[in-house]
Design a protein around this motif. Structure first.
Motif, mmCIF file in Angstrom:
data_model
loop_
_atom_site.group_PDB
_atom_site.id
_atom_site.type_symbol
_atom_site.label_atom_id
_atom_site.label_comp_id
_atom_site.label_asym_id
_atom_site.label_seq_id
_atom_site.Cartn_x
_atom_site.Cartn_y
_atom_site.Cartn_z
ATOM 1 N N GLY A 148 12.873 66.851 52.647
ATOM 2 C CA GLY A 148 12.016 65.911 53.349
ATOM 3 C C GLY A 148 12.290 65.844 54.827
ATOM 4 O O GLY A 148 11.452 65.398 55.611
ATOM 5 N N GLU A 155 12.431 65.120 58.259
ATOM 6 C CA GLU A 155 12.092 64.007 59.137
ATOM 7 C C GLU A 155 11.829 62.711 58.373
ATOM 8 O O GLU A 155 12.074 61.615 58.886
ATOM 9 C CB GLU A 155 10.866 64.354 59.981
ATOM 10 C CG GLU A 155 11.054 65.572 60.891
ATOM 11 C CD GLU A 155 10.484 66.838 60.267
ATOM 12 O OE1 GLU A 155 10.734 67.052 59.053
ATOM 13 O OE2 GLU A 155 9.791 67.590 60.955
ATOM 14 N N VAL A 156 11.305 62.817 57.157
ATOM 15 C CA VAL A 156 11.076 61.632 56.329
ATOM 16 C C VAL A 156 12.401 60.930 56.049
ATOM 17 O O VAL A 156 12.507 59.700 56.135
ATOM 18 C CB VAL A 156 10.375 62.017 55.000
ATOM 19 C CG1 VAL A 156 10.404 60.861 54.018
ATOM 20 C CG2 VAL A 156 8.941 62.457 55.272
ATOM 21 N N SER A 186 13.941 59.427 59.509
ATOM 22 C CA SER A 186 13.260 58.227 60.006
ATOM 23 C C SER A 186 13.491 57.042 59.077
ATOM 24 O O SER A 186 13.589 55.897 59.534
ATOM 25 C CB SER A 186 11.759 58.501 60.168
ATOM 26 O OG SER A 186 11.184 58.977 58.973
ATOM 27 N N SER A 217 10.835 51.885 56.005
ATOM 28 C CA SER A 217 9.922 52.621 55.135
ATOM 29 C C SER A 217 8.592 52.925 55.805
ATOM 30 O O SER A 217 8.005 53.984 55.605
ATOM 31 C CB SER A 217 9.676 51.819 53.853
ATOM 32 O OG SER A 217 9.079 50.567 54.156
ATOM 33 N N SER A 225 8.976 55.821 58.171
ATOM 34 C CA SER A 225 9.197 57.013 57.363
ATOM 35 C C SER A 225 7.874 57.514 56.785
ATOM 36 O O SER A 225 7.595 58.721 56.784
ATOM 37 C CB SER A 225 10.185 56.712 56.239
ATOM 38 O OG SER A 225 10.414 57.851 55.447
ATOM 39 N N PHE A 226 7.051 56.601 56.302
ATOM 40 C CA PHE A 226 5.753 57.000 55.758
ATOM 41 C C PHE A 226 4.873 57.592 56.851
ATOM 42 O O PHE A 226 4.194 58.606 56.635
ATOM 43 C CB PHE A 226 5.036 55.810 55.118
ATOM 44 C CG PHE A 226 3.657 56.148 54.628
ATOM 45 C CD1 PHE A 226 3.466 56.745 53.394
ATOM 46 C CD2 PHE A 226 2.543 55.909 55.428
ATOM 47 C CE1 PHE A 226 2.197 57.096 52.959
ATOM 48 C CE2 PHE A 226 1.276 56.243 55.002
ATOM 49 C CZ PHE A 226 1.094 56.842 53.759
ATOM 50 N N GLY A 281 6.007 61.103 57.527
ATOM 51 C CA GLY A 281 5.624 61.982 56.425
ATOM 52 C C GLY A 281 4.135 62.252 56.392
ATOM 53 O O GLY A 281 3.690 63.388 56.184
ATOM 54 N N TRP A 282 3.344 61.199 56.610
ATOM 55 C CA TRP A 282 1.889 61.342 56.549
ATOM 56 C C TRP A 282 1.371 62.231 57.676
ATOM 57 O O TRP A 282 0.484 63.064 57.464
ATOM 58 C CB TRP A 282 1.231 59.965 56.599
ATOM 59 C CG TRP A 282 -0.256 60.005 56.394
ATOM 60 C CD1 TRP A 282 -1.222 59.697 57.287
ATOM 61 C CD2 TRP A 282 -0.936 60.370 55.186
ATOM 62 N NE1 TRP A 282 -2.467 59.854 56.722
ATOM 63 C CE2 TRP A 282 -2.319 60.257 55.436
ATOM 64 C CE3 TRP A 282 -0.501 60.777 53.918
ATOM 65 C CZ2 TRP A 282 -3.278 60.548 54.466
ATOM 66 C CZ3 TRP A 282 -1.458 61.071 52.957
ATOM 67 C CH2 TRP A 282 -2.830 60.956 53.229
ATOM 68 N N LEU A 295 7.457 67.328 51.289
ATOM 69 C CA LEU A 295 7.241 66.046 51.964
ATOM 70 C C LEU A 295 6.679 65.021 50.985
ATOM 71 O O LEU A 295 7.115 63.863 50.967
ATOM 72 C CB LEU A 295 6.281 66.227 53.138
ATOM 73 C CG LEU A 295 6.860 66.903 54.380
ATOM 74 C CD1 LEU A 295 5.740 67.309 55.330
ATOM 75 C CD2 LEU A 295 7.848 65.979 55.089
ATOM 76 N N LEU A 301 8.605 61.528 49.894
ATOM 77 C CA LEU A 301 7.983 60.206 49.983
ATOM 78 C C LEU A 301 7.909 59.533 48.611
ATOM 79 O O LEU A 301 8.146 58.331 48.483
ATOM 80 C CB LEU A 301 6.577 60.325 50.590
ATOM 81 C CG LEU A 301 6.503 60.653 52.080
ATOM 82 C CD1 LEU A 301 5.061 60.922 52.488
ATOM 83 C CD2 LEU A 301 7.080 59.521 52.920
#
Length: 490
Positions: A71, A73-74, A77, A83, A86-87, A90-91, A313, A317
């Motif tokens: 993951g 960078e997810v 972060s 959270s 982080s989302f 990821g998004w 990714l 998540l």
């Protein structure tokens, strides 16, 4: 706890990183680059983008050394902030990688049609001023399914294929560069800039190319996303991140410079297929064929890298309740996130069906996504340093200053892209609408995600054995950083 198998060798990880960056479109878009940015803007802009990317890659390198988990960078972060951030990271990355997957659904056929014009037959529909032909679409579908098959049984098979393809591509690149420099002349590359052709001066040409160049350099993040599956030390993973950027940037600059050296660049700017066509026009059809081979290999290697990254990714998540739970399920035998692979395939084929005319809009937003992610990742580096009390790492001056320079430059380019009056602005209205639509869809996905874990539970799932080094300090962080433990009721 779901854990991925360690099946990727160090050499294969280098191939995933470097070959994941080196695509194909730059070979036939070279004519468009020279026409829009001049040869100086293209080459110097690529050098500037590579240097800035390498600065940011230093932050990735340090974080990967501390936290070699799926993951990338997810994970960073989430550990550093919360959270929601982080989302968002990821998004945005999923949007970037899926856009690239979709682009190659039709780019494959487009590249082949430059050699086999018969593929431009049986028109289906037109989007963005470009006609989509059935043979080209079927070729893209077939390649996508082949990449799915390579990933279906684990990263070991796909990483070995990546290593072989990258080795061949590197040899081809040296041959093309050698032929260009040997048979061309320095006079072909001068003057570096032509404001009458591009409509802009040297400085604007250089920095106008930095944003699309960021899109061409995004793949180095794949290394940290796949880190959990690497069969090597955390320190070596960190080194491979920076090496991937350097290798890919050098490859781009070398081949583009050789193209300009071989043939007067303003004549190449008037062509259709850049490097491929320039060598053919110079009476070197075999080298033109080899350049075409680099393009074909670049499609396959980038496809493999971003396809794998997108699925990991989603898996990362889902591990912490920020994506539907089914995406966190691994196949019992191969330990691959097959649901995420299927979802990546479906989105790639769906968006890829829009054709290259519409997908250029998607790709132009990738630089914005990546710039934001890079800035957040550099911030995460400083936060994680503070939290990682037991670290043996001793970051020096350059490891502190250079990532900040890279992140600041990335944010500057993002700001320029989002300001409508800026010469670097996204195309109105389509690219702004795509950006707003992706943000809107992300808000919906975040609202629908389970978010059922506490901060401590989420950290244990994300960090695995590394949790003990972070958990005690992070478990007592402010409640504003915690994932809501109650299910989301909308």
């Amino acid at each position: 706890m779901s854990e991925l198998n360690k099946t990727i060798s160090p050499a294969a990880l280098i191939a995933i990183g470097a070959a994941g960056v080196i695509g194909s479109s730059w070979l036939y878009l070279g004519s468009e680059f020279f026409s829009n940015f001049s040869v100086g803007g293209t080459i110097i802009g690529m050098i500037v983008a590579t240097i800035l990317s390498a600065f940011v890659a230093l932050a990735y390198s340090e974080l990967a050394t501390r936290l070699p988990r799926a993951g990338g960078e997810v994970v960073y972060s989430f550990v550093a902030t919360n959270s929601l951030v982080s989302f968002i990271v990821g998004w945005l990355l999923i949007g970037a990688y899926v856009s690239i997957v979709a682009f190659y659904v039709t780019a494959t056929g487009r590249l082949l049609s430059s050699v086999f014009p018969v593929l431009n037959s049986i028109p289906l529909y037109e989007i963005g001023g470009t006609t989509i032909f059935l043979p080209i679409l079927l070729i893209g579908y077939a390649l996508t399914l082949l990449i799915l098959a390579l990933n279906w049984y684990g990263a070991e098979m796909s990483s070995k294929a990546q290593l072989v393809l990258f080795s061949i591509m590197a040899i081809f690149g040296v041959v093309v560069a050698f032929a260009g420099f040997l048979n061309g002349h320095v006079s072909n590359i001068f003057p570096l800039f032509d404001s009458e052709l591009t409509g802009s001066g040297p400085i604007q040409s250089i920095f106008s190319f930095v944003l699309p160049a960021f899109s061409f350099l995004t793949g180095f993040g794949v290394v940290v996303i796949m880190a959990e599956e690497a069969r090597t030390s955390a320190k070596r993973i960190g080194q491979i991140v920076v090496l991937s950027v350097a290798l890919a940037g050098a490859f781009y600059v070398l081949v583009l410079t050789a193209t300009a050296w071989l043939f007067p660049w303003r004549e190449t700017a008037a062509m259709t297929n850049g490097t491929i066509e320039a060598f053919d026009a110079a009476g070197m059809p075999i080298i033109s064929g080899i350049a075409f081979g680099i393009g074909a290999l670049g499609i396959a290697t980038t496809f493999i890298a971003v396809f794998s990254a997108s699925s990991r990714l989603m898996f990362a998540l889902a591990r912490v309740g920020l994506f539907p739970e089914i995406f966190s399920k691994l196949d019992p035998k191969t330990k691959t996130p097959r649901v995420a692979l299927i979802f990546t395939t479906v989105i790639g084929l769906s968006l890829g069906s829009l054709g290259p005319g519409a997908l250029v809009w998607f790709l132009n937003t990738v630089g914005v996504y990546i710039g934001i992610v890079w800035a957040i990742t550099v911030f995460a580096m400083f936060r994680v340093r503070k939290m990682h009390k037991k670290s043996e790492l001793n970051p020096g001056f350059f490891m502190t200053v250079l990532p900040v320079i890279g992140a600041t430059a990335a944010l500057g380019v993002v700001a320029a892209a989002l300001i409508p009056t800026s010469p670097l602005a996204l195309q109105w209205p389509f690219e702004y609408l795509i950006l707003f639509a992706w943000v809107g869809l992300g808000i919906v996905m975040y609202k629908l995600s389970p978010k059922r874990f506490t901060k401590e539970e989420a950290l244990q799932a994300l960090l695995g054995k590394y949790y003990d080094e972070f958990g005690h300090n992070l478990a007592v962080e402010s409640a504003s950083y915690a994932i809501r433990s109650q299910p989301n009721n909308g």
